[in-house]
Motif scaffolding. Structure first.
Motif, PDB file in Angstrom:
ATOM      1  N   LEU B  11       0.849  -1.189   0.000  1.00  0.00           N
ATOM      2  CA  LEU B  11       0.000   0.000   0.000  1.00  0.00           C
ATOM      3  C   LEU B  11       0.887   1.241   0.000  1.00  0.00           C
ATOM      4  O   LEU B  11       1.870   1.285   0.749  1.00  0.00           O
ATOM      5  CB  LEU B  11      -0.899  -0.014   1.239  1.00  0.00           C
ATOM      6  CG  LEU B  11      -1.906   1.103   1.433  1.00  0.00           C
ATOM      7  CD1 LEU B  11      -2.926   1.090   0.309  1.00  0.00           C
ATOM      8  CD2 LEU B  11      -2.595   0.931   2.780  1.00  0.00           C
ATOM      9  N   ILE B  12       0.529   2.212  -0.831  1.00  0.00           N
ATOM     10  CA  ILE B  12       1.231   3.496  -0.847  1.00  0.00           C
ATOM     11  C   ILE B  12       0.228   4.588  -0.517  1.00  0.00           C
ATOM     12  O   ILE B  12      -0.829   4.665  -1.134  1.00  0.00           O
ATOM     13  CB  ILE B  12       1.877   3.777  -2.225  1.00  0.00           C
ATOM     14  CG1 ILE B  12       2.889   2.685  -2.579  1.00  0.00           C
ATOM     15  CG2 ILE B  12       2.549   5.146  -2.226  1.00  0.00           C
ATOM     16  CD1 ILE B  12       3.438   2.804  -3.983  1.00  0.00           C
ATOM     17  N   ILE B  13       0.554   5.414   0.464  1.00  0.00           N
ATOM     18  CA  ILE B  13      -0.326   6.529   0.814  1.00  0.00           C
ATOM     19  C   ILE B  13       0.517   7.787   0.996  1.00  0.00           C
ATOM     20  O   ILE B  13       1.741   7.721   1.169  1.00  0.00           O
ATOM     21  CB  ILE B  13      -1.128   6.256   2.106  1.00  0.00           C
ATOM     22  CG1 ILE B  13      -0.193   6.058   3.304  1.00  0.00           C
ATOM     23  CG2 ILE B  13      -2.043   5.057   1.922  1.00  0.00           C
ATOM     24  CD1 ILE B  13      -0.924   5.930   4.630  1.00  0.00           C
ATOM     25  N   LEU B  14      -0.160   8.934   0.966  1.00  0.00           N
ATOM     26  CA  LEU B  14       0.532  10.200   1.189  1.00  0.00           C
ATOM     27  C   LEU B  14       0.547  10.532   2.677  1.00  0.00           C
ATOM     28  O   LEU B  14      -0.398  10.205   3.413  1.00  0.00           O
ATOM     29  CB  LEU B  14      -0.149  11.328   0.402  1.00  0.00           C
ATOM     30  CG  LEU B  14      -0.061  11.216  -1.123  1.00  0.00           C
ATOM     31  CD1 LEU B  14      -0.850  12.342  -1.775  1.00  0.00           C
ATOM     32  CD2 LEU B  14       1.388  11.241  -1.583  1.00  0.00           C
ATOM     33  N   GLU B  15       1.595  11.167   3.079  1.00  0.00           N
ATOM     34  CA  GLU B  15       1.748  11.595   4.469  1.00  0.00           C
ATOM     35  C   GLU B  15       0.523  12.373   4.925  1.00  0.00           C
ATOM     36  O   GLU B  15       0.014  13.232   4.202  1.00  0.00           O
ATOM     37  CB  GLU B  15       3.001  12.448   4.596  1.00  0.00           C
ATOM     38  CG  GLU B  15       3.373  12.843   6.005  1.00  0.00           C
ATOM     39  CD  GLU B  15       4.649  13.663   6.046  1.00  0.00           C
ATOM     40  OE1 GLU B  15       5.092  14.124   4.960  1.00  0.00           O
ATOM     41  OE2 GLU B  15       5.201  13.865   7.144  1.00  0.00           O
TER      42      GLU B  15
END
Lengths: 112, 116
Positions: B11-15
């Motif tokens: 999973l990739i998410i933004l800060e």
């Protein structure tokens, strides 16, 4: 208080060579474990020692031996390394088996 | 067969964003469920433990839930930080059927990357 200490952190072996991974804990825990971690898989138990003086096989014991030297130390030996044993090895300890496990930093082993 | 399955695999998410990681298990008899965080090159570290009677437990920005009926758990991370980048491992403890010791069954983990 170092927790669980493993040595070495990295190792490269040639097929057929032997080596011993060392593990020591300073938390006065009764149970100690050796796991291997491979990509895409959960940690798998190789051997465990529920208490000082006892050792038992886990899920994947073939090709390994262990020694519970004393309450603090639990070593894992590869007698004749094979490429299939390339993995990251973790030592862990817990107060009793099934309780929260505390892990070492791991040993990255490559067998060529 | 006792199994623990986690999703998503990565999973990739933004800060600053929130995310939820899932864990489904088929472990019996169930004893407890733990979530571990594993930083790259380090050993897993326990975040939280949940027993059969607990539905929700928080540890700072981490909140774990457990539905023992559907055999599902989730780990919710609020206001993500760069330091949350790690693998998150669900571990279910199976109670011994006749004496002996609990057995730990590990999921393969979810690899979370938090980008600035």
């Amino acid at each position: 208080n170092a927790g669980v200490t493993q040595t070495p952190k990295f190792q490269v072996l040639k097929t057929g060579q032997s080596m011993t991974l060392q593990c020591a804990q300073d938390m006065n825990h009764n149970s100690m474990y050796w796991y291997r971690q491979d990509p895409g898989m959960g940690l798998r138990l190789i051997y465990y020692s529920a208490s000082e003086g006892t050792t038992d096989k886990g899920e994947v014991p073939n090709g390994y031996n262990v020694s519970r030297l004393n309450k603090r130390e639990f070593s894992l030996r590869l007698e004749s390394a094979a490429p299939s044993q390339t993995s990251v090895y973790f030592c862990a300890s817990s107060e009793l088996r099934g309780y929260e496990a505390f892990f070492g930093q791991g040993t990255r082993l490559t067998v060529v | 067969k006792n199994q623990v399955e986690q999703s998503p695999q990565s999973l990739i998410i933004l800060e600053g964003k929130n995310c939820t990681l899932q864990c489904n298990y088929t472990v019996s008899p169930f004893s407890n469920l733990r979530w571990y965080k594993q930083d790259t090159g380090r050993g897993p570290v326990s975040l939280t433990i949940m027993t059969f009677s607990e539905n929700t437990k928080s540890n700072g920005r981490y909140t774990a839930t457990l539905d023992a009926d559907t055999k599902q758990s989730s780990l919710h991370i609020t206001a993500s930080q760069l330091s949350d980048s790690a693998s998150y491992i669900c571990v279910v403890s199976a109670a011994p059927r006749t004496g002996g010791y609990n057995k730990l069954i590990f999921g393969a983990g979810t690899r979370l990357a938090v980008h600035p």
